[in-house]
Design a protein around this motif. Structure first.
Motif, PDB file in Angstrom:
ATOM      1  N   ASP A 296     111.664 -19.475  92.150  1.00  0.00           N
ATOM      2  CA  ASP A 296     110.736 -19.408  93.278  1.00  0.00           C
ATOM      3  C   ASP A 296     111.313 -18.604  94.443  1.00  0.00           C
ATOM      4  O   ASP A 296     110.604 -17.843  95.099  1.00  0.00           O
ATOM      5  CB  ASP A 296     110.382 -20.818  93.759  1.00  0.00           C
ATOM      6  N   LYS A 297     112.606 -18.774  94.707  1.00  0.00           N
ATOM      7  CA  LYS A 297     113.203 -18.136  95.874  1.00  0.00           C
ATOM      8  C   LYS A 297     113.856 -16.795  95.578  1.00  0.00           C
ATOM      9  O   LYS A 297     114.323 -16.122  96.499  1.00  0.00           O
ATOM     10  CB  LYS A 297     114.235 -19.080  96.494  1.00  0.00           C
ATOM     11  N   GLY A 298     113.898 -16.404  94.325  1.00  0.00           N
ATOM     12  CA  GLY A 298     114.514 -15.126  94.012  1.00  0.00           C
ATOM     13  C   GLY A 298     114.911 -15.008  92.553  1.00  0.00           C
ATOM     14  O   GLY A 298     114.379 -15.704  91.689  1.00  0.00           O
ATOM     15  N   VAL A 299     115.860 -14.121  92.292  1.00  0.00           N
ATOM     16  CA  VAL A 299     116.349 -13.862  90.933  1.00  0.00           C
ATOM     17  C   VAL A 299     117.838 -14.166  90.877  1.00  0.00           C
ATOM     18  O   VAL A 299     118.595 -13.751  91.758  1.00  0.00           O
ATOM     19  CB  VAL A 299     116.114 -12.384  90.530  1.00  0.00           C
ATOM     20  N   VAL A 300     118.243 -14.891  89.847  1.00  0.00           N
ATOM     21  CA  VAL A 300     119.665 -15.104  89.590  1.00  0.00           C
ATOM     22  C   VAL A 300     120.064 -14.145  88.474  1.00  0.00           C
ATOM     23  O   VAL A 300     119.493 -14.179  87.381  1.00  0.00           O
ATOM     24  CB  VAL A 300     119.967 -16.555  89.175  1.00  0.00           C
ATOM     25  N   VAL A 301     121.005 -13.267  88.768  1.00  0.00           N
ATOM     26  CA  VAL A 301     121.485 -12.290  87.794  1.00  0.00           C
ATOM     27  C   VAL A 301     122.857 -12.740  87.304  1.00  0.00           C
ATOM     28  O   VAL A 301     123.779 -12.921  88.103  1.00  0.00           O
ATOM     29  CB  VAL A 301     121.592 -10.883  88.420  1.00  0.00           C
ATOM     30  N   THR A 302     122.981 -12.938  86.004  1.00  0.00           N
ATOM     31  CA  THR A 302     124.267 -13.288  85.408  1.00  0.00           C
ATOM     32  C   THR A 302     124.854 -12.035  84.792  1.00  0.00           C
ATOM     33  O   THR A 302     124.206 -11.384  83.971  1.00  0.00           O
ATOM     34  CB  THR A 302     124.107 -14.376  84.335  1.00  0.00           C
TER      35      THR A 302
END
Length: 360
Positions: free
Chosen positions: A215-221
């Motif tokens: 919801d608040k953004g993108v998590v990039v691993t």
């Protein structure tokens, strides 16, 4: 013309060395017990995984260059000789080691030396770089020939917005390029990291990471030099410049549900292929849109051509994010604050005026 190496010289000509003495050139793989053969193959795979494909390619090229130079001088490659290596880097600096007689840059010489050190270590015969024949000569080369670093121009937020305006919002190619620019800028990503992303974990064997849209953004691993890590890319203040919205729009209209995020668009911009883009295409995208947007119009066309590349996005985030330096360092995944400051092209210039502070 460089001669082809003989069978006896094969290990000096850039063959990938094995990490195991039992399968080195001095001891053929056939001498291993049969039940250890698969372990030896797996060990070679781990050696490959220890460095990037580009690094291995460069190291192999440098090893062949050194081996060819040694043959032409009638010198032995093995065992490693600091004196021979000192003469070699001297030849590189003076132009005597190249067919066009053009001296190598200091950065090229340092890379060649790193390649020799790595290759000798893999062959089980370490090279002592601290030996005076190498260390002192290299210090003299740096003092004599080193030039100030040429950094790529940072593209700032207003530049990125202008660059986005040069892209066609009505085509898949334009939507893809918008997502790449915004994600690369907001994430402080390297060009290889941008194109190395997959939609999910374990989607492909060559992927360098994956994303999770929240919801608040993108998590990039991402997989980096020191292992796996996460980067948070928050949503923007406007849909027009939000990296998350741009990414979602591209994924939805390109109908990507698995595999690489960023791919070739073919068929007059209507079809999306399955293969991921290369990192060079990111560099070309940044250069093309920066020029089209008139970024640094005060420079000549030729100067502007040299100013922009994939790293311009990464430097732009570091230079424009008005937050505590440690947050920028974390986002860029730098081991030291000093490295982060190299990316902050103009952010801190004249913030502290020591002239006035001293009373002048």
């Amino acid at each position: 013309m460089t001669e082809e190496p003989s069978g006896e010289d094969s290990r000096a000509a850039g063959d990938a060395p094995s990490p195991l003495p039992a399968v080195s050139d001095q001891s053929p793989a056939s001498s291993l017990p049969a039940h250890l053969g698969k372990l030896a193959d797996r060990a070679r795979e781990y050696v490959d995984a220890a460095s990037s494909a580009n690094t291995r390619k460069a190291y192999g090229s440098d090893w062949r260059h050194f081996s060819g130079w040694c043959r032409r001088q009638g010198l032995e490659v093995f065992p490693p000789s600091p004196q021979v290596v000192g003469l070699y880097i001297t030849a590189c600096a003076s132009g005597a080691a190249t067919t066009d007689r053009k001296p190598n840059a200091v950065s090229t010489i340092e890379r060649r030396l790193s390649a020799l050190t790595w290759n000798y270590t893999q062959h089980g015969t370490p090279l002592d770089r601290s030996d005076r024949h190498i260390a002192t000569v290299l210090a003299g080369i740096r003092n004599t020939h080193a030039a100030p670093p040429r950094q790529k121009e940072a593209v700032l937020p207003e530049n990125v917005i202008a660059m986005l305006e040069t892209l066609d919002r009505a085509t898949l190619r334009g939507l893809r390029d918008r997502a790449m620019l915004l994600l690369g800028f907001a994430g402080g990503l390297r060009r290889s990291e941008i194109v190395g992303l997959d939609l999910h974990r374990d989607d492909t064997e060559d992927g360098r990471g994956w994303i999770e849209i929240l919801d608040k953004g993108v998590v990039v691993t991402l997989r980096g030099k020191n292992g796996w890590g996460e980067i948070e890319i928050g949503r923007g203040s406007s849909d027009a410049t939000c990296p998350v919205v741009a990414l979602q729009t591209w994924l939805r209209l390109a109908k990507i549900g698995h595999g690489p995020l960023f791919r070739r668009v073919t068929g007059q911009g209507k079809d999306v292929g399955s293969d991921r883009l290369t990192d060079k295409q990111v560099a070309r995208l940044v250069k093309r849109t920066a020029l089209a947007a008139g970024v640094r119009a005060d420079l000549t066309e030729g100067e502007r051509e040299q100013k922009f590349a994939g790293h311009s996005l990464r430097a732009g985030l570091a230079s424009s994010a008005e937050v505590d330096e440690r947050y920028v360092q974390k986002q860029l995944r730098h081991a030291s604050a000093e490295m982060t400051r190299r990316y902050q092209r103009r952010r801190d210039r004249f913030r502290v005026n020591l002239t006035k502070a001293a009373g002048l």
